[in-house]
Design an enzyme around this catalytic site. Structure first.
Site, mmCIF file in Angstrom:
data_model
loop_
_atom_site.group_PDB
_atom_site.id
_atom_site.type_symbol
_atom_site.label_atom_id
_atom_site.label_comp_id
_atom_site.label_asym_id
_atom_site.label_seq_id
_atom_site.Cartn_x
_atom_site.Cartn_y
_atom_site.Cartn_z
ATOM 1 N N GLU A 100 0.837 -1.198 0.000
ATOM 2 C CA GLU A 100 0.000 0.000 0.000
ATOM 3 C C GLU A 100 0.878 1.258 0.000
ATOM 4 O OE1 GLU A 100 0.493 2.232 3.161
ATOM 5 O OE2 GLU A 100 -1.551 1.730 3.765
ATOM 6 N N CYS B 210 -3.421 -4.163 4.285
ATOM 7 C CA CYS B 210 -2.429 -5.106 4.807
ATOM 8 C C CYS B 210 -2.607 -6.525 4.278
ATOM 9 C CB CYS B 210 -2.458 -5.111 6.330
ATOM 10 S SG CYS B 210 -2.117 -3.503 7.037
ATOM 11 N N HIS C 10 -2.442 -11.538 11.429
ATOM 12 C CA HIS C 10 -2.036 -10.162 11.140
ATOM 13 C C HIS C 10 -1.919 -9.427 12.475
ATOM 14 C CE1 HIS C 10 -1.647 -6.283 9.356
ATOM 15 N NE2 HIS C 10 -2.746 -5.840 9.924
#
Lengths: 130, 385, 355
Positions: C86, C118, C244
């Site tokens: 990103e 992400c 994550h």
């Protein structure tokens, strides 16, 4: 650097290629069509070693235009493992650490950015061997 | 072929910040100065030495500009070899007169460096380096000489002091030089405390860039006699080249081109180095001066620091070096610098150097260097009157 | 319900973390905040920071080079390169082609950059796994980010920098060896605006507490559950699990909700040391697991990307994992090699100073 310059030099800057004279065996880093030593035109492109030792260095404190944010930065003359001498920036190393640094290895970094249009020149630099 | 090539007149401006003068003014003033001294003899060729007018001022085609400013319609040629442009222009003028094709040549060197702030001027004057392999890493010329200085200090176990001593001597010489950029003395302490530019090279190791212009009239001896009785002979003019980048040199602790050009020049002039009364050398950084003293054979390899500290380079010494202050203190108007060196040697040999005058010198060796040793010209001048 | 196994090999992996760090305490000092409160609320101690001449592309190249070393294959064999990020240095111009040139890959290549906050890195993995499966060739997936956080925003305390690359292959090419095998993957995606960055904006925005329950937890848990249901596994079947890690707290809470033990998170949980490396985040955890696991161990990885979605992967290590780990820098080595920055230098390194 302009777009054609970046494109033309990418292979050498990304992967550290040089030119070896097939006749006398001398290897050059800078681009050559004829051997500086024996004048043979029989040169081949070769991959140069990604490791070497610092021959001498300097800490730049008075930069040229466009490199102001990097000050102080270290420029070194490096003897690659095959004896070819190249100039490069030494990164991930503080000016206080450079004197005891000998062995270095290749890393991939941003070399410069075009001021007006932002085009990025990527290429090799060196850092203390990990 | 013509036998004698002589310098029959000269002109120069003080090196510095000429805010009120453009490149064309600098070229014209120095040229007119040289021409007026001998009442404007006809000139059959013009050589303009300039390193980087395109990037420093935006003006190209300065060979035409030069001829135009002087109202001349003779051939005009621009000579560019970075800092050695001036030395090379003298070499080319020498060849042109020697060939017999030209008899009276105006050689002018000019550089305008103060149009931009220093970082831009330094960047644009650093185009003498290899742009693909050096400049891309943000290397001003000072950083390359710093690499050489560090290598020299490490190899020969030398402190910074001899470099400082050389700078001290140059400043001392320049104090009374009306054409010098830095007319103030320094001492070894101020050198040691001077800020680092590119370790171990400090501010007082550097020559200052400055605006400047200087001019010469180079003639066949026969032709010069028509308008003057005071001239200096160019006894030899020799040039040599080396790799553009220090990466491609066998040794980074010598300037091979200086060795080649000087050996050839001594041979052409039929002189030994002992016959030389004073030197004009390219001390763009103090380290280039030290290495040059070795390359010219005045100091042993790795012993120039001892030479500077023991034998000395001052105006009062056995072999004065840069009696007007050198690039270090007279200033460095890049492409014009080589012409300044020849003008200053000529003034000494003509005994017109005022308070800088040496005691009746007869022979001067003048070394002009471009880039980081990629071009070197050695000219030997001899008094003829 | 048991779906057919993918059986795509991981031939090599490589991580890259820049050597610079800033401590949460140092950022707190700048803004007059209480360091212990911030460390506790974020569950972070320090975050990784790029050097002045690094960006997500240079990270991607370093990671890819390490992955090629471990894969012990000629880069010519690679037929797909996908990069998830990103923080592309170019809004338009692929990073993937720069990586291809820098590893000497052939031009006969399927490649693109992907954006899904992400999750872009694991989406690159999914595409590459499927590419290798269908074409029976070798592919390279990369997650790389040098994420920005607005001064004083929570993201300034948590956005790290790093990259990771994996090389996949359906079969095992001559002289190569398999480090692990991807057996299944499962994705769960909805339209949830918890974090975003508009075109032309330097810094992203987020919806604060809305990033939690309806965003991170909903997607992470549904993807994990969905995968385990499809494969027929339970949390206790896995030797290693990695989620994550946008901060140091969310993954621990997700593990607890799903019924995982903290011990299963041991090698993959790295956020407290390097912060949120965005598209590289969960994948660096996976790299760290491969640096440490024994052959025959089961791994579950669940990514999360705002916007929002999660990809879950069911994997098993193989014999080659032990030899290969010595061929390139390990994640923990990269983490332990560090230099601390002051806030002023941090701002400079992140390009926050307007020159």
């Amino acid at each position: 650097m302009s777009a054609p310059e970046i494109w033309r030099n990418a292979k050498q800057r990304y992967n550290l290629t040089g030119y070896r004279c097939k006749k006398c065996g001398k290897t050059f880093f800078t681009k050559r069509i004829v051997c500086r030593k024996c004048k043979s035109k029989d040169l081949e492109e070769v991959l140069l070693p990604w490791e070497g030792a610092i021959e001498t260095y300097t800490v730049v404190r008075s930069p040229i235009d466009g490199y102001e944010t990097k000050v102080p930065y270290i420029i070194g003359l490096i003897k690659l493992k095959n004896g070819v001498r190249i100039l490069s920036e030494i990164v991930d190393c503080e000016p206080t650490e450079i004197e005891k640094t000998k062995e270095v290895e290749l890393v991939f970094r941003v070399l410069s950015k075009d001021k007006e249009k932002g085009l990025i020149t990527y290429g090799f630099k060196f850092r203390p061997k990990t | 072929m013509n036998d004698g090539v002589v310098i029959s007149s000269y002109g120069l401006l003080r090196v510095g910040e000429h805010w009120d003068k453009s490149l064309r003014d600098l070229i014209a003033e120095a040229s007119i100065n040289a021409l007026e001294k001998v009442e404007w003899p006809p000139v059959d060729k013009v050589l303009i030495a300039n390193a980087a007018s395109e990037v420093l001022t935006g003006q190209g085609n300065i060979s035409a500009l030069t001829a135009d400013q002087l109202g001349l319609d003779v051939p005009s040629v621009r000579i560019e070899a970075a800092d050695a442009s001036g030395g090379l222009a003298v070499h080319e003028a020498y060849l042109a007169v020697k060939s017999g094709v030209y008899k009276n040549i105006l050689v002018v060197g000019a550089e305008k460096v103060s149009e931009h702030v220093s970082a831009i001027s330094v960047h644009r004057s650093s185009i003498s380096l290899d742009k693909d392999y050096e400049l891309i890493y943000g290397t001003p010329v000072s950083s390359i000489y710093a690499l050489l200085m560090k290598a020299y200090m490490d190899k020969f176990k030398v402190s910074r002091e001899p470099f400082g001593q050389f700078a001290v001597e140059m400043h001392k010489n320049a104090v009374e030089n009306p054409y010098a950029q830095l007319r103030f003395p320094i001492d070894i302490r101020s050198y040691m405390e001077s800020p680092m530019v590119s370790d171990p090279l400090c501010l007082l190791d550097c020559s200052p860039l400055g605006d400047g212009a200087a001019a010469l009239i180079m003639s066949s001896m026969e032709y010069a006699k028509k308008f003057t009785d005071k001239y200096v002979e160019v006894a030899a003019s020799s040039a040599a080249s080396d790799a553009l980048s220090i990466m491609d040199r066998d040794s980074i602790l010598e300037f091979k081109a200086t060795k080649i050009a000087s050996e050839k020049a001594f041979k052409i002039a039929g002189l030994t180095r002992e016959k030389v009364d004073f030197l004009e050398i390219h001390d763009v950084y103090t380290v280039s001066a030290l290495i040059t003293l070795e390359d010219l054979g005045y100091a042993e390899k790795g012993a120039a620091h001892k030479y500077v500290m023991e034998r000395g380079v001052s105006r009062e010494g056995e072999l004065p070096v840069n009696p007007e202050g050198g690039l270090k203190a007279r200033g460095h108007p890049i492409g014009a610098t080589g012409i300044y060196q020849i003008v200053e040697a000529t003034m000494q040999l003509m005994e017109e150097a005022g308070s800088l005058q040496l005691n009746e010198p007869n022979v001067s060796l003048v070394q002009s260097m471009g880039g980081t040793g990629s071009t070197v010209i050695v000219n030997i001048l001899r008094k003829l009157f | 319900m048991m779906t057919k196994k993918l059986e795509v090999n991981i031939l090599g992996w490589g991580a890259y973390i820049p050597i610079y760090r800033i401590k949460i305490d140092e950022i707190c000092l700048e803004w007059g905040e209480d360091p212990s409160r911030w460390r506790k609320s974020l569950g972070l101690n320090e975050i990784s920071v790029p050097a002045l001449d690094e960006d997500s592309t240079t990270f991607a190249v370093e990671a890819a080079r390490s992955a090629v070393k471990r894969a012990q294959i000629s880069p010519n064999l690679i037929t797909a390169i996908y990069v998830g990020t990103e923080s592309k240095p170019y809004a338009v111009k692929p990073t993937a082609t720069i990586v291809a040139a820098a590893i000497n890959a052939s031009a006969r290549l399927s490649s693109a950059d992907l954006e899904f906050a992400c999750k872009a890195g694991t989406e690159a993995m999914r595409i590459c796994i499927d590419h290798s499966l269908v074409n029976k060739t070798v592919s390279l997936a990369i997650g790389a980010d040098s994420a920005q956080g607005k001064p004083r925003d929570a993201l300034e305390y948590s956005a790290g920098a790093g990259a990771v690359a994996f090389i996949f292959s359906k079969g095992v090419p001559k002289h190569a060896e398999s480090a692990a095998m991807v057996l299944h993957h499962f994705s769960y995606v909805t339209d949830t605006p918890d974090f975003w960055r508009c075109n032309g904006r330097k810094y992203p925005s987020h919806a604060e507490r809305f990033t939690g329950a309806p965003a991170y937890f909903k997607h992470t848990i549904n993807a994990a559950k969905g995968l385990m249901e499809e494969v027929g596994t339970r949390p206790s079947d896995y030797d290693h699990v990695v989620f994550h890690q946008p901060n140091g707290k969310f993954p621990l809470k997700a593990a607890k909700i799903l019924g995982f033990d903290i011990k299963q998170l041991k090698y993959g949980f790295l956020a407290d040391k390097i912060g949120n490396t965005y598209a590289a985040n969960a994948m660096i955890g996976l790299a760290s697991i491969l640096d440490n696991a024994n052959p025959g161990e089961k791994i579950l990885m669940v990514s999360y990307g705002s916007g929002a979605g999660s990809d879950a992967f069911d994997m098993m290590t193989r014999e080659g994992v032990q030899v290969k780990r010595e061929l390139a820098p390990k994640v923990l080595d990269l983490i332990s090699k560090k230099k601390y920055l002051t806030y002023g230098l941090y701002a400079k390194h992140k390009g926050k100073l307007i020159m």
